[in-house]
Design an enzyme around this catalytic site. Structure first.
Site, mmCIF file in Angstrom:
data_model
loop_
_atom_site.group_PDB
_atom_site.id
_atom_site.type_symbol
_atom_site.label_atom_id
_atom_site.label_comp_id
_atom_site.label_asym_id
_atom_site.label_seq_id
_atom_site.Cartn_x
_atom_site.Cartn_y
_atom_site.Cartn_z
ATOM 1 N N GLU A 129 37.121 37.965 38.063
ATOM 2 C CA GLU A 129 36.891 38.388 39.448
ATOM 3 C C GLU A 129 38.015 39.250 39.991
ATOM 4 O O GLU A 129 37.812 40.005 40.961
ATOM 5 C CB GLU A 129 36.680 37.164 40.355
ATOM 6 C CG GLU A 129 37.909 36.309 40.611
ATOM 7 C CD GLU A 129 38.127 35.206 39.593
ATOM 8 O OE1 GLU A 129 38.837 34.226 39.906
ATOM 9 O OE2 GLU A 129 37.589 35.318 38.467
ATOM 10 N N THR B 294 41.554 44.277 78.281
ATOM 11 C CA THR B 294 42.551 45.055 77.541
ATOM 12 C C THR B 294 43.960 44.502 77.678
ATOM 13 O O THR B 294 44.879 44.967 77.002
ATOM 14 C CB THR B 294 42.563 46.519 78.030
ATOM 15 O OG1 THR B 294 42.997 46.544 79.403
ATOM 16 C CG2 THR B 294 41.190 47.144 77.923
ATOM 17 N N LYS B 295 44.141 43.524 78.562
ATOM 18 C CA LYS B 295 45.505 43.033 78.817
ATOM 19 C C LYS B 295 46.192 42.503 77.547
ATOM 20 O O LYS B 295 47.393 42.767 77.347
ATOM 21 C CB LYS B 295 45.483 41.954 79.902
ATOM 22 C CG LYS B 295 46.879 41.588 80.435
ATOM 23 C CD LYS B 295 47.552 42.768 81.117
ATOM 24 C CE LYS B 295 46.882 43.107 82.440
ATOM 25 N NZ LYS B 295 47.567 44.233 83.139
ATOM 26 N N CYS C 250 38.064 29.859 34.409
ATOM 27 C CA CYS C 250 39.344 29.151 34.284
ATOM 28 C C CYS C 250 39.101 27.641 34.195
ATOM 29 O O CYS C 250 38.590 27.164 33.184
ATOM 30 C CB CYS C 250 40.280 29.538 35.423
ATOM 31 S SG CYS C 250 42.016 29.144 35.082
ATOM 32 N N GLY D 214 42.039 41.603 60.387
ATOM 33 C CA GLY D 214 41.600 42.512 59.338
ATOM 34 C C GLY D 214 42.558 43.650 59.054
ATOM 35 O O GLY D 214 42.132 44.756 58.725
ATOM 36 N N HIS E 235 40.413 35.209 34.657
ATOM 37 C CA HIS E 235 39.762 35.410 35.956
ATOM 38 C C HIS E 235 39.179 36.824 36.023
ATOM 39 O O HIS E 235 39.843 37.752 36.498
ATOM 40 C CB HIS E 235 40.767 35.225 37.093
ATOM 41 C CG HIS E 235 41.212 33.830 37.315
ATOM 42 N ND1 HIS E 235 40.668 33.020 38.294
ATOM 43 C CD2 HIS E 235 42.150 33.077 36.675
ATOM 44 C CE1 HIS E 235 41.256 31.827 38.255
ATOM 45 N NE2 HIS E 235 42.146 31.840 37.286
ATOM 46 N N GLU F 86 51.509 47.063 54.932
ATOM 47 C CA GLU F 86 50.934 46.108 55.880
ATOM 48 C C GLU F 86 51.951 44.992 56.127
ATOM 49 O O GLU F 86 52.459 44.383 55.179
ATOM 50 C CB GLU F 86 49.639 45.508 55.319
ATOM 51 C CG GLU F 86 49.039 44.438 56.213
ATOM 52 C CD GLU F 86 47.919 43.661 55.552
ATOM 53 O OE1 GLU F 86 47.534 42.598 56.117
ATOM 54 O OE2 GLU F 86 47.440 44.059 54.476
#
Length: 537
Positions: free
Chosen positions: A511, A190-191, A382, A17, A509, A142
């Site tokens: 969306e 956590t390793k 579309c 994420g 489109h 990112e």
């Protein structure tokens, strides 16, 4: 203030994420009044994701200026409301193509072209590019993939260099990792996070902030352990636990002070915490919208990321109509006239999904016919719109051989045909009709009403084939109206059947343009029609 740069990297595993964290941090900085941009750098060698299989990469998102990009740019836009451009999406392929083209022109004056410095210099140039075109306070970058991926190394080296060149108060790394829970041991481990951070440190990058992705709450002791072994302030160890909705992530990040921590580490006093009023109102309304309506997504990709923007647009519209939309995937390859009633039983509405190629189109045509003949609100997008047009030709106009020339080049009734400017194109990538185009709406149409009686709209496209204008008069005469026309090319962009409750197809489109605070008007109108057709309406 000079532009500051925040780099979001990920470790342990993919699909944690990073895009949602990037979008959330962008939203929080934006709420503080800063001008921001978010960009995605993907390490794959494709020029763009336009030719990638959605099963492998999810949907291909299209920017207003016509760039085929990663679906994370959709998250950036839905969270911040800022339109992205081709400058917000960069791949290894684009980097190498640029360098190779310059080498062929002789720009390097006989030098040996190497990953360092030539590829890394081009990456750095692209990272800084957005801030050269507009005044920006923060640029969030990112980096796709995972620390340790061999193809990511040039990007990480570029980040390492930029952090030294820009200085501590202008460059910062936020590293997202995973803390797994081992049920057999009854422990969170956590390793993997420690190993991921050590890999990053080995590349010369010390993260200032860690975001720990987890399915279980992380205690203070565990966060202290991570901080100790990873050389990070404990206050800068943030947990990102699973939440009911991705739209709750910005509030969760703000609660833990992610934006304030980043600002302080970059020498900026955070000041008062924004209330995020409209965002919180949306979340509250979403929680109260418990009445459910079921809407069928008829398509060939049994994967939610393949139709990510459609799902989110339906969710936005559902919330603002005080309903919870449950999208039910119906595989179009499995739909036939014999079973369509069963497949679409209990559905308040039908979305005929976009796509390319011959697979599953007959099922889409059958679903479009069922929606038309049973007066179920139906939305074709579309290719979905094209299937509505073909269905109408076959079953209303009586042309049983009607088809798209994409599917059958020899069809005598090519009601959908390739655009003239596409006919001489041989390359596949980035050569379709892409990006925003104007569309003039017919006054009095349902679409015109949905858009607030606007005469002209602008929407994003991604296709090669169009409604064949030779047949427009026949369609109009028999009840399918062409209510949206491109004013320059005279291309049909929208069809609707005014005699039905809601039966609309768009070549574009919609969306791509729906955001959390500004749901798309067509989806709003469609969901409202779906609600009014249910027994409880």
């Amino acid at each position: 203030m000079e532009t500051k740069y925040i780099f979001i990297t990920g470790g342990v595993t993919s699909s944690l994420g990073k895009g949602i964290i990037s979008a959330s941090l962008g939203k929080l900085l934006q709420a503080r009044g800063y001008k921001i941009a978010i960009q995605k750098f993907d390490p794959y060698i494709n020029i763009d994701p336009g030719t990638l299989n959605p099963y492998e990469h999810g949907e291909c998102y299209v920017t207003a200026d016509g760039m085929e990009t990663d679906l994370d740019l959709g998250h950036y836009e839905r969270f911040t409301g800022i339109e992205t451009t081709r400058d917000n999406s960069v791949t290894t392929g684009r980097i190498y193509l640029s360098v190779i083209e310059r080498e062929r022109r002789g720009d390097y004056l006989g030098k040996t072209i190497q990953v360092v410095p030539h590829i890394t210099d081009e990456i750095k140039r692209r990272i800084l590019l957005n801030a050269t075109k507009q005044p920006l306070d923060f640029v969030i970058t990112e980096i796709g993939g995972t620390i340790g991926d061999i193809e990511s190394q040039p990007f990480l080296e570029a980040i390492r260099q930029l952090r030294w060149e820009l200085g501590r108060q202008r460059a910062l790394n936020v590293h997202l990792t995973y803390v797994p829970y081992l049920a057999a041991a009854g422990e969170l481990k956590t390793k993997p996070t420690q190993t991921s951070v050590k890999q990053l440190q080995g590349l010369g990058i010390q993260p200032e902030v860690l975001v720990l992705r987890t399915e279980h709450p992380l205690g203070e002791e565990l966060r202290a352990k991570v901080a100790h072994f990873c050389n990070v302030d404990m206050a800068a160890v943030i947990q990102s636990q699973d939440l009911p909705s991705i739209y709750e992530v910005p509030v969760n990040m703000q609660r833990q002070g992610l934006d304030a921590i980043c600002l302080r580490k970059m020498g900026v006093e955070p000041g008062e915490t924004p209330e995020l009023g409209p965002w919180r109102d949306f979340l509250e309304r979403r929680k109260k919208a418990v009445k459910e309506i079921r809407i069928a997504l008829v398509g060939k990709y049994d994967l939610q990321d393949a139709y990510k923007s459609i799902l989110e647009s339906l969710a936005h519209a559902g919330t603002y109509n005080d309903r919870k939309v449950k999208a039910v995937f119906v595989n179009s390859e499995a739909v036939s006239r014999d079973n369509v009633a069963e497949k679409l039983s209990g559905m308040a509405g039908i979305v005929i999904c976009p796509g390319f190629g011959n697979r599953g189109i007959e099922g889409k045509i059958v679903a479009a016919e069922y929606g038309r003949t049973h007066d179920i609100p139906t939305f074709g997008i579309c290719l979905g719109m094209q299937m509505m047009v073909i269905e109408f030709a076959r079953n209303v106009l009586g042309w049983k051989d009607a088809n798209s020339s994409e599917m059958d080049a020899a069809t005598p009734h090519n009601v959908i045909d390739m655009m003239e400017e596409q006919k001489d194109i041989t390359q596949m990538g980035g050569t379709m009709r892409l990006g925003g185009y104007d569309c003039a709406l017919v006054e009095g149409s349902r679409t015109w009403e949905a858009y607030g009686e606007r005469p002209v709209i602008t929407e994003r496209h991604r296709h090669r084939y169009e409604f064949n204008n030779r047949y427009r008069a026949e369609y109009e005469a028999h009840g399918m109206k062409c209510v949206g026309i491109n004013p320059v090319a005279d291309l049909v962009e929208i069809v609707e059947m005014p005699g039905l409750r809601w039966y609309i197809g768009t070549q574009f489109h919609p969306e791509y343009s729906s955001t959390v605070l500004h749901p798309h008007p067509l989806f709003m109108s469609f969901v409202k029609a779906c609600i009014h057709g249910t027994a409880e309406a």
